[in-house]
Motif scaffolding. Structure first.
Motif, PDB file in Angstrom:
ATOM      1  N   VAL A   1       0.774  -1.030  -0.084  1.00 43.57           N
ATOM      2  CA  VAL A   1      -0.057   0.002  -0.012  1.00 43.57           C
ATOM      3  C   VAL A   1       0.839   1.193   0.082  1.00 43.57           C
ATOM      4  N   ASP A   2       0.479   2.448  -0.772  1.00 41.93           N
ATOM      5  CA  ASP A   2       1.238   3.468  -0.734  1.00 41.93           C
ATOM      6  C   ASP A   2       0.761   4.532   0.277  1.00 41.93           C
ATOM      7  N   THR A   3       1.834   4.814   1.364  1.00 43.56           N
ATOM      8  CA  THR A   3       1.856   5.546   2.479  1.00 43.56           C
ATOM      9  C   THR A   3       2.022   6.978   2.246  1.00 43.56           C
ATOM     10  N   ARG A   4       2.150   7.553   1.114  1.00 34.93           N
ATOM     11  CA  ARG A   4       2.317   8.818   0.829  1.00 34.93           C
ATOM     12  C   ARG A   4       1.491   9.705   1.517  1.00 34.93           C
ATOM     13  N   PRO A   5       0.041   9.656   1.349  1.00 38.30           N
ATOM     14  CA  PRO A   5      -0.875  10.467   2.196  1.00 38.30           C
ATOM     15  C   PRO A   5      -0.636  10.638   3.584  1.00 38.30           C
ATOM     16  N   LEU A   6      -0.054   9.680   4.226  1.00 36.75           N
ATOM     17  CA  LEU A   6       0.438  10.068   5.666  1.00 36.75           C
ATOM     18  C   LEU A   6       1.435  11.093   5.919  1.00 36.75           C
ATOM     19  N   ARG A   7       1.973  11.552   5.027  1.00 38.54           N
ATOM     20  CA  ARG A   7       2.898  12.826   5.192  1.00 38.54           C
ATOM     21  C   ARG A   7       2.010  13.785   5.615  1.00 38.54           C
ATOM     22  N   SER A   8       0.850  14.083   5.291  1.00 42.15           N
ATOM     23  CA  SER A   8      -0.061  15.017   5.663  1.00 42.15           C
ATOM     24  C   SER A   8      -0.370  15.028   7.152  1.00 42.15           C
TER      25      SER A   8
ATOM     26  N   ASN B   1      -7.516   6.451  -0.418  1.00 39.97           N
ATOM     27  CA  ASN B   1      -8.770   5.449  -0.397  1.00 39.97           C
ATOM     28  C   ASN B   1      -8.291   4.171   0.112  1.00 39.97           C
ATOM     29  N   ALA B   2      -7.128   3.804  -0.519  1.00 41.43           N
ATOM     30  CA  ALA B   2      -6.595   2.252  -0.032  1.00 41.43           C
ATOM     31  C   ALA B   2      -6.266   2.279   1.456  1.00 41.43           C
ATOM     32  N   LEU B   3      -5.398   3.244   2.061  1.00 44.74           N
ATOM     33  CA  LEU B   3      -5.219   3.465   3.356  1.00 44.74           C
ATOM     34  C   LEU B   3      -6.735   3.547   4.302  1.00 44.74           C
ATOM     35  N   ASN B   4      -7.538   4.294   3.937  1.00 43.35           N
ATOM     36  CA  ASN B   4      -8.925   4.256   4.554  1.00 43.35           C
ATOM     37  C   ASN B   4      -9.377   2.771   4.703  1.00 43.35           C
ATOM     38  N   SER B   5      -9.486   2.171   3.466  1.00 40.17           N
ATOM     39  CA  SER B   5     -10.028   0.675   3.580  1.00 40.17           C
ATOM     40  C   SER B   5      -9.203  -0.100   4.438  1.00 40.17           C
ATOM     41  N   LEU B   6      -8.073  -0.114   4.533  1.00 40.54           N
ATOM     42  CA  LEU B   6      -7.088  -0.612   5.327  1.00 40.54           C
ATOM     43  C   LEU B   6      -7.643  -0.772   6.949  1.00 40.54           C
ATOM     44  N   VAL B   7      -7.790   0.596   7.246  1.00 37.32           N
ATOM     45  CA  VAL B   7      -8.109   0.795   8.676  1.00 37.32           C
ATOM     46  C   VAL B   7      -9.407   0.379   8.830  1.00 37.32           C
ATOM     47  N   PHE B   8     -10.659   0.436   7.812  1.00 36.65           N
ATOM     48  CA  PHE B   8     -11.780   0.125   8.078  1.00 36.65           C
ATOM     49  C   PHE B   8     -11.890  -1.432   8.400  1.00 36.65           C
ATOM     50  N   SER B   9     -10.748  -2.023   7.342  1.00 36.57           N
ATOM     51  CA  SER B   9     -10.820  -3.603   7.672  1.00 36.57           C
ATOM     52  C   SER B   9     -10.217  -4.182   8.907  1.00 36.57           C
ATOM     53  N   ILE B  10      -9.184  -3.296   9.123  1.00 36.75           N
ATOM     54  CA  ILE B  10      -8.591  -3.866  10.385  1.00 36.75           C
ATOM     55  C   ILE B  10      -9.476  -3.783  11.735  1.00 36.75           C
TER      56      ILE B  10
ATOM     57  N   GLY C   1      -5.895  -7.345   1.356  1.00 37.85           N
ATOM     58  CA  GLY C   1      -6.116  -6.753  -0.012  1.00 37.85           C
ATOM     59  C   GLY C   1      -5.626  -5.296  -0.275  1.00 37.85           C
ATOM     60  N   ALA C   2      -5.617  -4.727   0.954  1.00 40.84           N
ATOM     61  CA  ALA C   2      -5.650  -3.100   1.115  1.00 40.84           C
ATOM     62  C   ALA C   2      -4.064  -3.214   1.290  1.00 40.84           C
ATOM     63  N   LEU C   3      -3.290  -4.270   2.181  1.00 40.11           N
ATOM     64  CA  LEU C   3      -1.986  -3.982   2.330  1.00 40.11           C
ATOM     65  C   LEU C   3      -1.140  -4.227   0.932  1.00 40.11           C
ATOM     66  N   PHE C   4      -1.764  -4.995   0.213  1.00 42.09           N
ATOM     67  CA  PHE C   4      -1.008  -5.107  -1.081  1.00 42.09           C
ATOM     68  C   PHE C   4      -1.896  -4.674  -2.276  1.00 42.09           C
ATOM     69  N   SER C   5      -2.234  -3.480  -2.252  1.00 46.15           N
ATOM     70  CA  SER C   5      -2.874  -2.580  -3.203  1.00 46.15           C
ATOM     71  C   SER C   5      -2.091  -1.756  -3.945  1.00 46.15           C
ATOM     72  N   GLY C   6      -0.943  -1.839  -4.106  1.00 42.86           N
ATOM     73  CA  GLY C   6       0.047  -0.778  -4.952  1.00 42.86           C
ATOM     74  C   GLY C   6      -0.197  -0.995  -6.339  1.00 42.86           C
TER      75      GLY C   6
END
Length: 415
Positions: A12-19, A151-160, A278-283
């Motif tokens: 998963v792409d973590t660039r949004p977490l820089r904000s 959106n992929a990161l959001n899906s990841l935390v929803f799923s966790i 699925g979200a973890l490997f969503s790159g």
């Protein structure tokens, strides 16, 4: 290609977490969704214990659906006309009050299914306000090129949250009862409130349309004028209404697995476990061009996975097939949300997010009602397996028959 490089390309792409603003929202959702997952499990089990009817469990879907439709559409229109931070705080306060009410009825031992349904409906009202508002906030605090990653990161935390929450809820139910599960939700909800408080002011941009029926209709006309957007909603409705077996989990746990709360927790969290993977490997998801065709394919996989789970007699197989379906579902969600967020101008995003939320959150509630009603009429296996097969057939027919959706490529705009 080296294995390490291959993994990095697909993580998963973590660039949004820089904000910092997005990072706080993300962490707040990660924490609060654990509590929400516990409440989802506990409410379904409490209704089952009170009624011993899958139809009543399915009616939880209806209790959620009406507020989601009414306040989701209205909340989206308001999000285009007012400060979105203030609206997010208002909706969060409503949802938190409902969580405290659910906790109170458990502490007092009311044992009244109608009170529980009413509290669930109030909670859905708060969610209906906050969800489209939060979706419209994301493109305001992030650059467009990282919105799909967000959106992929959001899906990841929803799923966790949907994995950890039900498992924790099952443990708390066994050790402390309903009040313990609901109390954890009320406590963890404060993380999301803090994140909303730390957002900057987000006044509306562009032309402001007064909230009301006309603003909602403008948003609906915008969707109806684009077959690609319209079909992205249709295929999701097919997936959730036909195939979601969530309302059948308590009955399945009671009839096949001796009423084990551990089994119930595993069933409830299985799809979310697949979504986490699925979200973890969503790159790779952002590199798919033929997104319309790909959506049809992953939703067909979801339906077939659900059908296979319904035919399985071993808990491990049910969990495994539902996890495959969860992985397919999260990929579908990332594509649909990204198309909608980047396609619309800012002054329209709240309304379109409202419609998106009604479909995404309302579809499963209709699915709960469908599953409960068909199980009561035709039996558990028929309701479960038949729904999965019907989903796969319906999405292939609907998706492949609409040429503009079938041929849609990422980044295309409406003509």
């Amino acid at each position: 290609m080296a294995i390490g490089e291959l993994v990095r390309r697909h993580l998963v792409d973590t660039r949004p977490l820089r904000s910092p603003h997005y990072r706080r929202l993300w962490v707040g959702q990660a924490v609060s969704h654990v509590g929400l997952g516990a409440t989802v499990l506990a409410v379904g089990q409490q209704v089952w214990d009170l009624t011993h009817s899958s139809l009543w469990v399915g009616l939880l879907g209806l209790a959620n659906l009406v507020p989601l439709v009414v306040f989701g559409l209205w909340g989206g229109a308001v999000a285009d006309a007012v400060d979105r931070r203030r609206l997010l705080l208002t909706g969060s306060a409503v949802a938190w009050a409902a969580t405290l009410l659910i906790l109170l009825q458990a502490v007092l031992g009311l044992g009244n299914v109608y009170v529980l349904l009413g509290a669930v409906a109030l909670n859905a009202t708060g969610f209906a306000i906050t969800s489209p508002t939060r979706g419209a906030i994301i493109p305001r605090i992030l650059e467009p090129e990282v919105v799909p990653a967000a959106n992929a990161l959001n899906s990841l935390v929803f799923s966790i949250g949907a994995v950890v929450g039900p498992m924790a809820g099952g443990v708390l139910l066994a050790s402390g009862g309903y009040a313990a599960a609901y109390g954890m939700d009320a406590l963890l909800f404060t993380a999301g409130l803090y994140a909303a408080l730390k957002l900057p002011a987000l006044p509306p941009l562009g032309e402001v349309t007064r909230p009301g029926a006309r603003a909602v209709l403008d948003g609906l006309r915008f969707i109806l004028g684009s077959p690609v957007l319209l079909m992205s909603f249709v295929v999701d409705i097919i997936a959730m209404v036909f195939a979601l077996p969530r309302a059948l989990f308590p009955e399945l746990a009671a009839t096949r697995f001796d009423g084990s709360t551990v089994a119930l927790g595993a069933l409830t969290s299985a799809m979310a476990a697949g979504s986490v993977a699925g979200a973890l490997f969503s790159g790779w998801v952002g590199r798919v061009s033929r997104q319309g065709l790909a959506l049809v394919a992953v939703i067909a996989v979801w339906g077939l996975s659900v059908a296979a789970a319904g035919l399985s007699r071993e808990l491990s197989l049910v969990v495994a097939f539902m996890a495959v379906g969860g992985a397919a579902d999260v990929v579908s969600s990332v594509w649909r949300q990204s198309i909608l967020q980047l396609y619309a101008p800012d002054e329209m995003r709240g309304r379109l997010q409202g419609v998106f939320m009604v479909v995404v959150a309302g579809g499963p509630r209709l699915g709960d009602l469908r599953a409960g009603a068909t199980a009561s009429a035709f039996g558990l296996t028929t309701a479960w397996v038949g729904g999965g097969l019907a989903c796969a057939v319906a999405v292939l027919v609907a998706g492949l028959c609409v040429a503009s959706f079938r041929n849609y490529r990422a980044g295309e705009a409406r003509a």
